[in-house]
Design a protein around this motif. Structure first.
Motif, PDB file in Angstrom:
ATOM      1  N   GLU A 140       1.334   1.231 -11.872  1.00  0.00           N
ATOM      2  CA  GLU A 140      -0.042   1.729 -11.986  1.00  0.00           C
ATOM      3  C   GLU A 140      -1.106   0.712 -12.373  1.00  0.00           C
ATOM      4  O   GLU A 140      -2.272   1.080 -12.498  1.00  0.00           O
ATOM      5  N   PHE A 141      -0.727  -0.554 -12.549  1.00  0.00           N
ATOM      6  CA  PHE A 141      -1.768  -1.490 -13.003  1.00  0.00           C
ATOM      7  C   PHE A 141      -1.547  -2.881 -12.440  1.00  0.00           C
ATOM      8  O   PHE A 141      -0.588  -3.564 -12.787  1.00  0.00           O
ATOM      9  N   SER A 142      -2.457  -3.273 -11.535  1.00  0.00           N
ATOM     10  CA  SER A 142      -2.472  -4.637 -11.012  1.00  0.00           C
ATOM     11  C   SER A 142      -3.911  -4.954 -10.613  1.00  0.00           C
ATOM     12  O   SER A 142      -4.321  -4.704  -9.485  1.00  0.00           O
ATOM     13  N   PRO A 143      -4.711  -5.494 -11.536  1.00  0.00           N
ATOM     14  CA  PRO A 143      -6.135  -5.701 -11.270  1.00  0.00           C
ATOM     15  C   PRO A 143      -6.399  -6.923 -10.397  1.00  0.00           C
ATOM     16  O   PRO A 143      -5.658  -7.898 -10.412  1.00  0.00           O
ATOM     17  N   LEU A 144      -7.492  -6.840  -9.657  1.00  0.00           N
ATOM     18  CA  LEU A 144      -7.952  -7.943  -8.815  1.00  0.00           C
ATOM     19  C   LEU A 144      -9.208  -8.517  -9.444  1.00  0.00           C
ATOM     20  O   LEU A 144     -10.262  -7.894  -9.398  1.00  0.00           O
ATOM     21  N   LYS A 145      -9.096  -9.706 -10.035  1.00  0.00           N
ATOM     22  CA  LYS A 145     -10.226 -10.287 -10.749  1.00  0.00           C
ATOM     23  C   LYS A 145     -10.558 -11.701 -10.313  1.00  0.00           C
ATOM     24  O   LYS A 145     -11.716 -12.107 -10.316  1.00  0.00           O
ATOM     25  N   PRO A 149      -5.769 -12.018  -5.422  1.00  0.00           N
ATOM     26  CA  PRO A 149      -5.420 -11.271  -4.215  1.00  0.00           C
ATOM     27  C   PRO A 149      -3.920 -11.298  -3.930  1.00  0.00           C
ATOM     28  O   PRO A 149      -3.343 -10.294  -3.501  1.00  0.00           O
ATOM     29  N   THR A 150      -3.289 -12.425  -4.174  1.00  0.00           N
ATOM     30  CA  THR A 150      -1.850 -12.530  -3.923  1.00  0.00           C
ATOM     31  C   THR A 150      -1.052 -11.634  -4.854  1.00  0.00           C
ATOM     32  O   THR A 150      -0.141 -10.913  -4.413  1.00  0.00           O
ATOM     33  N   THR A 151      -1.382 -11.627  -6.165  1.00  0.00           N
ATOM     34  CA  THR A 151      -0.622 -10.770  -7.082  1.00  0.00           C
ATOM     35  C   THR A 151      -0.893  -9.296  -6.810  1.00  0.00           C
ATOM     36  O   THR A 151       0.013  -8.457  -6.923  1.00  0.00           O
ATOM     37  N   ALA A 152      -2.126  -8.937  -6.448  1.00  0.00           N
ATOM     38  CA  ALA A 152      -2.444  -7.543  -6.131  1.00  0.00           C
ATOM     39  C   ALA A 152      -1.685  -7.089  -4.886  1.00  0.00           C
ATOM     40  O   ALA A 152      -1.083  -6.005  -4.859  1.00  0.00           O
ATOM     41  N   ARG A 153      -1.723  -7.914  -3.839  1.00  0.00           N
ATOM     42  CA  ARG A 153      -1.005  -7.587  -2.602  1.00  0.00           C
ATOM     43  C   ARG A 153       0.502  -7.458  -2.865  1.00  0.00           C
ATOM     44  O   ARG A 153       1.143  -6.508  -2.412  1.00  0.00           O
ATOM     45  N   TYR A 181     -11.588  -0.075  -1.323  1.00  0.00           N
ATOM     46  CA  TYR A 181     -12.282   1.198  -1.116  1.00  0.00           C
ATOM     47  C   TYR A 181     -11.498   2.111  -0.170  1.00  0.00           C
ATOM     48  O   TYR A 181     -11.382   3.319  -0.395  1.00  0.00           O
ATOM     49  N   GLN A 182     -10.967   1.558   0.909  1.00  0.00           N
ATOM     50  CA  GLN A 182     -10.246   2.389   1.867  1.00  0.00           C
ATOM     51  C   GLN A 182      -8.958   2.945   1.262  1.00  0.00           C
ATOM     52  O   GLN A 182      -8.636   4.126   1.445  1.00  0.00           O
ATOM     53  N   ILE A 183      -8.227   2.107   0.539  1.00  0.00           N
ATOM     54  CA  ILE A 183      -7.000   2.569  -0.108  1.00  0.00           C
ATOM     55  C   ILE A 183      -7.303   3.724  -1.052  1.00  0.00           C
ATOM     56  O   ILE A 183      -6.613   4.758  -1.052  1.00  0.00           O
ATOM     57  N   GLN A 184      -8.361   3.577  -1.851  1.00  0.00           N
ATOM     58  CA  GLN A 184      -8.701   4.622  -2.816  1.00  0.00           C
ATOM     59  C   GLN A 184      -9.187   5.889  -2.123  1.00  0.00           C
ATOM     60  O   GLN A 184      -8.834   7.006  -2.536  1.00  0.00           O
ATOM     61  N   HIS A 209     -11.764  11.898 -14.091  1.00  0.00           N
ATOM     62  CA  HIS A 209     -10.925  10.703 -14.167  1.00  0.00           C
ATOM     63  C   HIS A 209     -11.807   9.487 -13.909  1.00  0.00           C
ATOM     64  O   HIS A 209     -12.513   9.427 -12.905  1.00  0.00           O
ATOM     65  N   VAL A 210     -11.778   8.523 -14.819  1.00  0.00           N
ATOM     66  CA  VAL A 210     -12.624   7.330 -14.735  1.00  0.00           C
ATOM     67  C   VAL A 210     -11.745   6.094 -14.618  1.00  0.00           C
ATOM     68  O   VAL A 210     -10.789   5.937 -15.383  1.00  0.00           O
ATOM     69  N   TYR A 211     -12.070   5.210 -13.671  1.00  0.00           N
ATOM     70  CA  TYR A 211     -11.249   4.011 -13.478  1.00  0.00           C
ATOM     71  C   TYR A 211     -12.108   2.876 -12.939  1.00  0.00           C
ATOM     72  O   TYR A 211     -13.239   3.082 -12.505  1.00  0.00           O
ATOM     73  N   CYS A 212     -11.552   1.665 -12.968  1.00  0.00           N
ATOM     74  CA  CYS A 212     -12.237   0.478 -12.452  1.00  0.00           C
ATOM     75  C   CYS A 212     -11.777   0.170 -11.026  1.00  0.00           C
ATOM     76  O   CYS A 212     -10.618   0.348 -10.682  1.00  0.00           O
ATOM     77  N   VAL A 213     -12.702  -0.362 -10.243  1.00  0.00           N
ATOM     78  CA  VAL A 213     -12.471  -0.564  -8.819  1.00  0.00           C
ATOM     79  C   VAL A 213     -11.356  -1.553  -8.524  1.00  0.00           C
ATOM     80  O   VAL A 213     -10.715  -1.476  -7.474  1.00  0.00           O
ATOM     81  N   ASP A 214     -11.065  -2.479  -9.434  1.00  0.00           N
ATOM     82  CA  ASP A 214     -10.205  -3.603  -9.072  1.00  0.00           C
ATOM     83  C   ASP A 214      -8.710  -3.348  -9.207  1.00  0.00           C
ATOM     84  O   ASP A 214      -7.900  -4.224  -8.914  1.00  0.00           O
ATOM     85  N   ASN A 215      -8.298  -2.149  -9.648  1.00  0.00           N
ATOM     86  CA  ASN A 215      -6.873  -1.858  -9.812  1.00  0.00           C
ATOM     87  C   ASN A 215      -6.285  -1.323  -8.514  1.00  0.00           C
ATOM     88  O   ASN A 215      -6.483  -0.159  -8.151  1.00  0.00           O
ATOM     89  N   ILE A 216      -5.521  -2.140  -7.805  1.00  0.00           N
ATOM     90  CA  ILE A 216      -4.998  -1.760  -6.492  1.00  0.00           C
ATOM     91  C   ILE A 216      -3.966  -0.637  -6.588  1.00  0.00           C
ATOM     92  O   ILE A 216      -3.718   0.062  -5.606  1.00  0.00           O
ATOM     93  N   LEU A 217      -3.365  -0.423  -7.767  1.00  0.00           N
ATOM     94  CA  LEU A 217      -2.324   0.592  -7.926  1.00  0.00           C
ATOM     95  C   LEU A 217      -2.840   1.900  -8.538  1.00  0.00           C
ATOM     96  O   LEU A 217      -2.049   2.776  -8.854  1.00  0.00           O
ATOM     97  N   VAL A 218      -4.152   2.046  -8.685  1.00  0.00           N
ATOM     98  CA  VAL A 218      -4.683   3.208  -9.383  1.00  0.00           C
ATOM     99  C   VAL A 218      -4.289   4.515  -8.686  1.00  0.00           C
ATOM    100  O   VAL A 218      -4.319   4.625  -7.466  1.00  0.00           O
TER     101      VAL A 218
END
Length: 455
Positions: A355-360, A370-374, A136-139, A248-257
């Motif tokens: 632009e795409f690295s989801p956290l699931k 979390p490791t791949t997103a980070r 949330y803070q990053i976004q 613009h619509v997006y999902c919360v879990d993409n750290i690179l959005v």
């Protein structure tokens, strides 16, 4: 609240009378809770909802892949295949629309962090960055920076409203989290949270599931429920009052959005599109992602489970995959589209690593953790710093080799995190980092950027 007799009669009409089978075992309070919950059900649509679920479970695969066609080339833009001047024109158009308050953002944030092993919404998750920032803070900081960029270019004081669609499970904790963090320095009035509908969970044979003896199991009605939620919660009305034309619509879990990416917005506007989708090239033919394509002339997402292997592996005359446009749940809509649901569609290809690295999943899994997103974010920021002319030293003072092509799959030579408040997506770093020698780990926040400017 309906009486027991009324509820019983309506459940029988919907073929769901089993929901009262534990009635004799319930206390007075539990009976009141169950009646209250059952009274809120949409009995008029419940029978069709349950029958539809059973029919879908029993039906043969749709065979959509037999009618799939790639999206027409003239409807596809690409950061990989377009020249820098064209992309700059798209960006300029997007920033104009943003500066004139015509752009809004809609975050799909109904999911809990269950697969991550936490009892709170995904957006509150800390993936372990040096800054300890949550999604949330990053976004939020990317949104603030985007508004600054538009204002700087056009001399405005623009606002990009942030609509956040939560679920019954995530609304209260999300509201509290934003409040506790002072809305991340955004105006509270420009952050609009609302709930998507909850619908009864249903078995394969069309029976509503009880979560326990006095509670119906409910689930969010998915991203497809977005349209009804926008109407029910008067979001479209709010957009109209604010003059928002594009969303613009997006999902919360993409750290690179990229929040309201001006290049994407500008591309869609310049094409006169009603709706658009960002896509990434599939990593391999049978990658488990949906595919953006055309089915019988209608543009849509066909889920990977509906695509036969021979279709997924099909190639065109140039040797490239026919169906390589992987869906990343990153969309553009006009307000008119959301009111009318038309079909003038475009697709926009972007680079996965950017632009795409989801956290699931939790770290026990092999992908989308979390490791791949980070790692994705730190690898991206390291590339930015190298491109800006920086040199890195390790903890022993040895110069690290420049590896501008490093990706999340590689081991990181250096830890480098750049605050969204310093750079929205890699811009403006040359004046800060060119010729600078940096020690890893390196965190470039606003304070550090001010110090570097003075050197």
């Amino acid at each position: 609240m309906l009486s027991y007799e009324d509820v019983k009669s309506r459940l029988e009409g919907a073929e769901q009378a089993h929901l009262l089978r534990f009635w004799p075992e319930l206390s007075g309070e539990q009976r009141g809770d169950l009646l209250s919950e059952l009274s809120r059900l949409d009995f008029s649509g419940l029978k069709n909802h349950c029958r539809g679920a059973a029919e879908a479970a029993a039906s043969e695969p749709s065979g959509a892949d037999q009618h799939m066609q790639p999206v027409q080339p003239e409807l596809v833009g690409s950061v990989l295949k377009s020249d820098k001047k064209t992309q700059a024109n798209w960006e300029d158009e997007g920033l104009v629309q943003i500066s004139e308050n015509r752009v809004g953002i809609l975050l799909l944030a109904g999911g809990q962090g269950t697969r991550l092993g936490v009892p709170y919404p995904k957006g509150m998750y800390d993936v372990g960055l040096p800054s300890k920032k949550t999604l949330y803070q990053i976004q939020a900081e990317r949104l603030r920076k985007l508004q600054e960029l538009a204002d700087l270019k056009h001399g405005t004081q623009c606002t990009v409203p942030w609509y956040i669609m939560t679920s019954e499970f995530t609304l209260d904790p999300t509201e509290m989290f934003f409040k506790e963090n002072n809305y991340f320095s955004l105006e509270q009035s420009n952050i609009i949270m609302f709930e998507q509908r909850m619908i009864p969970a249903v078995t394969f044979d069309g029976k509503v599931i009880l979560q326990d003896k006095c509670k119906v199991a409910l689930a969010p009605d998915g991203n497809g429920g977005l349209y009804q939620a926008l109407v029910d919660n008067k979001v479209l009305v709010d957009m109209e009052k604010r003059g928002v034309q594009y969303l613009h619509v997006y999902c919360v879990d993409n750290i690179l959005v990229k929040m309201a990416d001006p290049v994407f917005i500008g591309f869609c506007v310049s094409k006169g599109a009603d709706c658009g989708a960002k896509v990434v090239e599939k990593a391999y033919p049978t990658e488990p992602v949906g595919v953006i394509c055309s089915v019988d002339g209608v543009h849509q997402v066909v889920e990977y489970s509906e695509i036969q292997p021979e279709t997924a592996e099909g190639k065109g005359p140039d040797g490239e995959l026919l169906f390589s446009a992987g869906n990343i749940c990153n969309h553009f809509f006009t307000r008119a589209f959301l009111k009318e649901i038309t079909q003038k569609f475009v697709a926009f290809e972007v680079v996965r690593e950017e632009e795409f690295s989801p956290l699931k999943n939790a770290d026990e899994a092999t992908v989308d953790t979390p490791t791949t997103a980070r790692h994705s974010l730190l690898a991206q920021h390291y590339r930015w710093a190298l491109a800006a002319g920086a040199t890195f030293l390790d903890e022993h003072g040895n110069t690290l080799p420049a590896r501008p092509s490093v990706t999340a799959k590689d081991s990181l030579p250096a830890q480098c995190e750049i605050s969204p408040m310093v750079s929205y997506f890699g811009e403006g770093l040359g004046q800060l980092l060119e010729g600078k020698t940096l020690t890893t780990p390196f965190l470039l926040d606003v304070k550090r950027a001010t110090e570097l400017k003075s050197l």
